[in-house]
Design an enzyme around this catalytic site. Structure first.
Site, PDB file in Angstrom:
ATOM      1  N   ARG B 122       0.835  -1.207   0.000  1.00 44.38           N
ATOM      2  CA  ARG B 122       0.000   0.000   0.000  1.00 44.38           C
ATOM      3  C   ARG B 122       0.860   1.243   0.000  1.00 44.38           C
ATOM      4  NH1 ARG B 122      -5.295   0.658   3.484  1.00 44.38           N
ATOM      5  NH2 ARG B 122      -6.686   0.027   1.822  1.00 44.38           N
ATOM      6  N   GLN B 127      -0.891   2.427  -6.019  1.00 43.46           N
ATOM      7  CA  GLN B 127      -2.351   2.534  -5.890  1.00 43.46           C
ATOM      8  C   GLN B 127      -3.091   2.101  -7.138  1.00 43.46           C
ATOM      9  OE1 GLN B 127      -3.651   6.331  -4.642  1.00 43.46           O
ATOM     10  NE2 GLN B 127      -3.485   5.816  -2.481  1.00 43.46           N
ATOM     11  N   ASP B 130      -3.849  -1.462  -6.945  1.00 40.13           N
ATOM     12  CA  ASP B 130      -4.366  -1.955  -5.673  1.00 40.13           C
ATOM     13  C   ASP B 130      -5.759  -2.536  -5.893  1.00 40.13           C
ATOM     14  OD1 ASP B 130      -5.118  -2.444  -3.144  1.00 40.13           O
ATOM     15  OD2 ASP B 130      -4.686  -0.454  -2.358  1.00 40.13           O
ATOM     16  N   SER B 133      -8.369  -2.489  -3.034  1.00 40.55           N
ATOM     17  CA  SER B 133      -9.109  -1.233  -2.871  1.00 40.55           C
ATOM     18  C   SER B 133     -10.221  -1.122  -3.902  1.00 40.55           C
ATOM     19  CB  SER B 133      -8.177  -0.029  -2.999  1.00 40.55           C
ATOM     20  OG  SER B 133      -7.349   0.062  -1.877  1.00 40.55           O
ATOM     21  N   TYR B 230      -3.455   0.059   7.742  1.00 39.80           N
ATOM     22  CA  TYR B 230      -4.482  -0.879   8.173  1.00 39.80           C
ATOM     23  C   TYR B 230      -4.677  -0.782   9.674  1.00 39.80           C
ATOM     24  CZ  TYR B 230      -4.250  -3.215   3.664  1.00 39.80           C
ATOM     25  OH  TYR B 230      -4.312  -3.510   2.341  1.00 39.80           O
TER      26      TYR B 230
END
Lengths: 482, 523
Positions: B122, B127, B130, B133, B230
């Protein structure tokens, strides 16, 4: 015409000058204020011309008119983006004039002294003018003070002259803008200053022309070397500092000539420049001394590594985001001035406002190369001034802003100033545009810009880079927004 | 090289790892694309659409695995699938290596390189790939839609001719990607949305999405920066406090969506049986953590149940698959970004660079070795939040005292400066002759007036200020004018030059100031 009238005219002129500076507190009153200044100046010159001591007034008027023609040409032809250069160039003229007037005063003194030793001097010497008469009446102490004043006037004038010439060169791109010093650095300046001090004592005792001349050379060198050592990003401070110097030079000359109006105006201009320099330094969170000693100080330690990548976006993407946005803040910088993009910015603003969006401008105190530089450019492009806001007025609004557009500015939007205590600009107040929902940065390339400091803003997740010349990019954008 | 996507074998899985759009992009990277026939059917992408995008359609899964050098999948491979892997082949899919050691061993034995999309670190650079997500985003949206489907009322409050409808109250527990997406969806449907998270720093994000942050008063709340953004398990005391708050909220809430997950652990129980009992009949609980055991005590994985007191509890785990078209588009884009990073030269050749933080982090087997777990990434996902100092509320007395102190300090400063200045002037007066003092007083007063006046100048007029002061500083012309008529030719020459230069300055300065000021105008 006798002395009383001239003095009265000087008082009126002084009041007018004060009003003219005071009037600059608001845009509307400023328009009136400039007329006060013009009237004051006209009155002062007129009173001096018809007053005691002045001769050759025909020649004087021709010279003023000649200068006026050139001044008119300059003032009407100059582009608003070139204002910093123009102001710097004009400072150099004042500096040089101060040096000349100082020299003249010195020659007069020598003349009078010669006349006195010849024993001719009893009573007044109408053929030598009032200043000579003034000198003739002075005691030894007064003459000594006069020498110091004269000396100071010439010194400051000479520093202002070369300093302004270099500043002009740097702003106009004719001299390399990076901080450059001769080997020896500040020692050279100190040596030159020391030499000037020696000359002062010498001159004090002998009253000869040579120490004065030597000091002038030293001062010219100081002006040159001091400004050469200051980087382009610090130019707003330099220009206002030189502005201040030109005032102090006038005041010092005023002392030696015993002319109160010169003292008043010199002090006004001097303090005005000093305050401007102070405001500029404060806006960059740097001490005045460190600016004058030149260059950004070295980083205090390891700077934070910048993480992430710069994500590019094209005109379509920016246009879509602008269509969706309700509130938009535009942050112009020197890049906008360089690209002459203010007209396109204005057009963009007009179109967006026509769609009912809130468009505002955020101006950092040191944006551009001159205090208030951006305001003037935007005003030229007919952006209404009530949507152009200062940093303190708008910084709290960024979290509620949909889109922030950064046009050609870098350090003034650098989050490292707040986040990274080791950044060279740590603690400098910056525009917190990264708090907006989305940030577009119009920038020529991936470089770090004037100060060479990496800008983490460009790597943020909500930042998109709109690469290209600011004007070309905006014109492209305008084709997408009707 | 060839990149291929097989039809998902997991029952009910409707997503596909390659769409016609992503295939077009992959071809730009220099790859040839193949797809198993019917692989995109369930997600709304027909074989014809793929063919049109230049994708080769093969008849069977076996043929696909054989043809492709890189296989992109959604779900972790089944054992049959993993047996089809061969030496040097690359597999990109969700893998959950922590729970699938056996699969990992098999892949290692085959010598295949496996990239787990769920292991992408992360960091901001990663991103774009990802996938967790992008799937969580869909799950969050769908959870609200699913809840609405089972909820018998409007979300938004209305006053109609037929009576007043109260707005639905929605509580979102856990403000990760899914939670934030759920908040956004619920608020845009018009519900009154509340959200809770153990990480206090997300309160800003929650509020930015339009929900109200349920504030829990507790010291030592955790900072998630060290754990890659997280959540980490919380202390028992904290948990107690948290449950107490939920108990208080339960009777008011119409819809509860729980999304609390802690990496590599069972989901924490946050919505207990007694809370469900306290809820009004007709309320809905959607448990997005069902796959990991659920945040709600009564959740049954993959099922929707209705409790005795009429509360619906949704425990589906396939929310992204329920929106297969959208999910496939996003997932295939994530895959495409991963391929972009794997193909630095854009020449259709995979360069598996194990020095790259992102690629290294996601790779679980490489050249016959298990490379899981990866070393911690060199860069933290989020900068650690600076310790905030508590701003103390000041009592009125303290405030008064403070103001007084400031005032006294100012007075002291001012008086001090005045005293020093006065003393200096007096000192000068002692030595200097009277004629000098006359001028000196004028000078000091002018400096004073200057300072007073200039502070009032508005920021935007600093440039006109400079040009006007520049113009009036040419008052030096007076000095030249006074002397031009006397003395030698040298004096006349110097004086004439000064007059000339000052003349330029006077006109230039005033005119340019006027030009500038004329431009300033109100809208």
């Amino acid at each position: 015409m006798d002395f009383g009238f001239t003095t009265a005219a000087y008082v009126v002129a002084a009041v007018l000058f004060i009003l003219s500076l005071g009037g600059l507190s608001g845009q509307e009153s400023a328009k009136r204020a400039v007329w006060y200044g013009i009237t004051g100046m006209a009155l002062a010159v007129f009173a001096t011309l018809i007053g005691p001591g002045a001769g050759l007034w025909f020649l004087s008027i021709i010279l003023i008119a000649g200068g006026g023609v050139i001044g008119y040409q300059l003032a009407t032809r100059v582009q608003m983006t070139q204002m910093p250069e123009l102001v710097a160039a004009m400072h150099s003229l004042v500096g040089l004039a101060a040096v000349f007037v100082g020299f003249i005063a010195h020659f007069e003194m020598v003349n009078v002294a010669a006349a006195m030793t010849d024993g001719k001097l009893i009573g007044s010497l109408p053929e030598m003018g009032t200043f000579a008469n003034l000198i003739a009446k002075k005691s030894v102490v007064e003459l000594n003070i006069l020498r110091v004043e004269l000396f100071l006037g010439i010194f400051i004038g000479a520093v202002t002259f070369t300093g302004s010439v270099i500043a002009y060169g740097k702003l106009a791109g004719k001299v390399d803008t990076s901080a450059a010093k001769l080997p020896g650095g500040h020692l050279l300046n100190a040596a030159a200053a020391g030499l000037s001090l020696v000359c002062l004592i010498w001159y004090f005792n002998s009253g000869g022309f040579f120490p004065l001349f030597l000091m002038t050379l030293a001062a010219l060198f100081i002006g040159y070397h001091l400004i050469m050592g200051i980087g382009g990003a610090d130019m707003p401070v330099v220009v206002s500092m030189l502005n201040s110097y030109s005032g102090w030079a006038a005041a010092a000359i005023g002392f030696s000539l015993g002319n109160d109006l010169l003292i008043v105006v010199g002090a006004l201009v001097g303090s005005s420049g000093a305050i401007l320099s102070y405001i500029m330094c404060k806006a960059m969170n740097r001490s005045f001394i460190s600016v004058i000693l030149g260059g950004f100080g070295g980083p205090a330690g390891e700077q934070m590594a910048v993480e992430g990548e710069q994500v590019a976006i094209d005109a379509d993407g920016v246009a879509t985001a602008l269509e969706d946005a309700d509130s938009i803040v535009i942050i112009p910088g020197y890049g906008m001035a360089v690209a002459q993009a203010q007209q396109s910015v204005s057009e963009l603003t007009k179109r967006l406002r026509a769609k009912g969006k809130t468009v505002r401008f955020a101006i950092h105190p040191v944006a551009g190369r001159l205090p208030g530089h951006m305001n003037v450019l935007l005003a030229e492009a007919k952006v209404p001034y009530d949507i152009v806001l200062e940093m303190d007025e708008i910084n709290d609004d960024f979290p509620d802003t949909d889109v922030a557009i950064v046009i050609g500015s870098n350090d003034i939007v650098n989050p490292a100033a707040q986040d990274d205590p080791n950044s060279p600009i740590a603690g400098m107040p910056v525009l917190e545009c990264w708090k907006a929902k989305q940030v577009f940065v119009s920038k020529r390339g991936q470089g770090t810009g004037y100060s060479g400091i990496e800008n983490p803003l460009f790597f943020k997740d909500n930042t998109r880079m709109f690469y290209g010349d600011a004007k070309a990019s905006l014109d492209q954008l305008l084709t997408k927004i009707s | 090289m060839k990149i291929g996507a097989p039809k998902e074998t997991y029952e009910g899985e409707a997503r596909v790892a390659m769409t016609p759009d992503s295939a077009a992009q992959l071809q730009k990277l220099g790859y040839d694309c193949v797809i198993e026939t019917g692989a995109g059917e369930a997600a709304g992408f027909s074989n014809a659409a793929y063919k049109e995008a230049g994708v080769q359609v093969v008849k069977t899964a076996a043929a696909l695995w054989k043809a492709a050098d890189v296989v992109a999948k959604v779900r972790p491979p089944s054992e049959t699938e993993i047996k089809r892997l061969r030496d040097g082949q690359t597999l990109i899919s969700f893998f959950y290596p922590g729970a699938n050691e056996k699969l990992m061993d098999l892949a290692k034995g085959k010598g295949a390189n496996v990239i787990a999309m769920d292991m992408v670190p992360r960091i901001s650079r990663a991103q774009k790939m990802d996938a967790l997500s992008s799937m969580a985003n869909i799950a969050g949206y769908r959870a609200v839609i699913e809840a609405g489907n089972n909820f018998g009322r409007f979300f938004t409050g209305q006053v109609t001719a037929a009576g007043k409808v109260p707005p639905a109250k929605v509580l979102i527990v856990g403000a990760g990607v899914a939670g934030l997406a759920a908040i956004g969806t619920a608020t845009s449907l018009g519900a009154m949305t509340y959200a809770f998270d153990v990480r206090p720093e997300v309160s800003e994000q929650i509020e930015s999405m339009g929900a109200e942050f349920v504030f829990l008063e507790f010291e030592d709340s955790q900072d998630s920066a060290g754990t890659g953004g997280y959540a980490a398990p919380s202390s028992p005391e904290f948990r107690e406090k948290q449950l107490e708050k939920f108990r208080e909220l339960a009777p008011e809430m119409d819809i509860v969506i729980t999304t609390a997950l802690i990496p590599n652990r069972d989901a924490p129980i946050l919505w207990t049986e007694d809370m469900v009992k306290a809820m009004k009949p007709g309320s809905v609980v959607v448990d997005l953590a069902a796959e990991k055991g659920g945040n709600c005590e009564l959740t049954i994985m993959d099922e929707k149940i209705v409790t005795k007191n009429g509360v619906t509890i949704v425990g589906y785990t396939d929310f992204p698959s329920r929106m297969a078209s959208q999910a496939s588009t996003l997932y295939s884009t994530n895959i495409r970004h991963m391929m972009t990073d794997l193909t630095p030269e854009k020449d259709g050749q995979v360069v598996h660079n194990m020095e790259d933080d992102v690629i290294r982090g996601a790779t679980v087997t490489f050249k016959g070795d298990i490379t899981f777990p990866p070393p911690p990434p060199k860069i933290k996902a989020i900068a650690a939040a600076p310790k905030k100092e508590a701003v103390k509320e000041l009592t009125p007395e303290q405030k008064k005292a403070q103001e007084l102190a400031v005032f006294q300090k100012q007075t002291r400063n001012q008086v001090g400066l005045l005293a020093i200045g006065g003393a200096l002037i007096l000192l000068v007066g002692l030595v200097a002759p009277a004629s000098f003092m006359q001028h000196f007083i004028v000078f000091v007063l002018s400096v004073f007036v200057g300072f007073q006046v200039i502070w009032g100048v508005s920021h935007s007029l600093h440039t006109p200020l400079m040009s006007v002061t520049n113009a009036i500083s040419s008052i030096i012309i007076l000095g030249a004018l006074m002397q031009i008529g006397s003395g030698s030719y040298l004096v006349i020459l110097l004086a004439a030059l000064s007059v000339f230069m000052a003349g330029i300055n006077i006109f230039g300065g005033f005119l340019v100031t006027r030009r500038m000021l004329a431009m300033f105008q109100k809208s």
